[in-house]
Design an enzyme around this catalytic site. Structure first.
Site, PDB file in Angstrom:
ATOM      1  N   GLY A  21     127.868-113.817  19.447  1.00 11.60           N
ATOM      2  CA  GLY A  21     128.012-114.592  20.637  1.00 11.60           C
ATOM      3  C   GLY A  21     126.965-114.085  21.765  1.00 11.60           C
ATOM      4  CG  HIS A  63     132.589-109.833  24.352  1.00 10.33           C
ATOM      5  ND1 HIS A  63     132.577-108.688  24.178  1.00 10.33           N
ATOM      6  CD2 HIS A  63     131.285-110.186  24.754  1.00 10.33           C
ATOM      7  CE1 HIS A  63     131.285-108.035  24.480  1.00 10.33           C
ATOM      8  NE2 HIS A  63     130.373-109.108  24.743  1.00 10.33           N
ATOM      9  CD  GLU A  64     129.616-113.691  23.963  1.00  9.20           C
ATOM     10  OE1 GLU A  64     128.995-113.641  24.775  1.00  9.20           O
ATOM     11  OE2 GLU A  64     129.551-112.609  23.194  1.00  9.20           O
ATOM     12  CD  GLN A  98     125.369-111.068  26.573  1.00 15.12           C
ATOM     13  OE1 GLN A  98     126.032-111.964  25.950  1.00 15.12           O
ATOM     14  NE2 GLN A  98     125.114-109.875  25.967  1.00 15.12           N
ATOM     15  CB  CYS A 142     128.200-105.928  24.503  1.00 19.17           C
ATOM     16  SG  CYS A 142     127.693-107.223  25.654  1.00 19.17           S
ATOM     17  CG  LEU A 143     123.906-109.169  20.907  1.00 20.95           C
ATOM     18  CD1 LEU A 143     123.463-110.447  21.137  1.00 20.95           C
ATOM     19  CD2 LEU A 143     123.527-108.228  20.000  1.00 20.95           C
TER      20      LEU A 143
HETATM   21 NI    NI Z   1     128.657-109.240  25.387  1.00 20.45          NI
END
Ligand code: NI
Length: 169
Positions: A45, A134-135, A50, A92-93
């Site tokens: 996601g 989360h997103e 981000q 998380c990225l």
């Molecule tokens: Ni994230």
């Protein structure tokens, strides 16, 4: 086109995003680039903040591209129903190489719009529920570490500060 992913510490990640009101080519291109960036990471996601865009747009694929046709693009997503609970390890990225256990609903129903502005409804269970939650958190400036207990959160923050000092973040 791949987009650079902002990392924890960038203030953009803690801001509340604006609803999308214009459904144009720019939005379509952003969504396409976000999906490409998510798959390349690889991730399940990605939210617009981000990649530095403070708009309410997310892309999700709980299979990380393993299965065709699993990409979900949602504009102005909103959780309208939550059921049950799950407590799983999450990452998380924007906070690479760190994970923590986060409580999420087992099942969510999310409304929103597609890239053409048409109403859309998505139901997610298990991992998909977690990723959607989360997103959508990202759109409100909330990160997974905000859900952790203070001790675990401080450990991660301290390790990140150390990486920042070492020029590794
Ligand atoms: Ni994230």
């Amino acid at each position: 086109m791949m987009l650079p992913i902002l990392k924890y510490g960038n203030p953009i990640l803690q801001k509340v995003c604006e609803p999308v009101t214009v459904f144009d080519k720019t939005l379509e291109t952003l969504a396409k680039n976000m999906a490409e960036t998510m798959y390349a990471a690889p991730g399940v996601g990605l939210a617009a903040p981000q990649v530095g865009v403070l708009k309410r747009l997310i892309v999700v694929d709980a299979t990380a591209g393993e299965k065709q046709g699993e990409l979900i693009t949602l504009v102005n997503p909103e959780i309208i129903n939550k059921e049950g609970e799950q407590y799983e390890e999450e990452g998380c990225l924007s906070i690479p190489n760190f994970t923590g256990k986060v409580r999420r609903p087992y099942r969510v129903i999310v409304t929103g719009k597609d890239l053409q502005g048409r109403e859309k409804i998505v139901e997610g269970e298990a991992l998909l529920s977690r990723v959607l939650s989360h997103e959508i958190d990202h759109l409100n400036g909330v990160l997974f570490i905000d859900h952790l207990g203070p001790i675990k959160r401080d450990i991660i923050k301290r390790k990140i500060r150390k990486k920042v000092r070492a020029g590794e973040w």
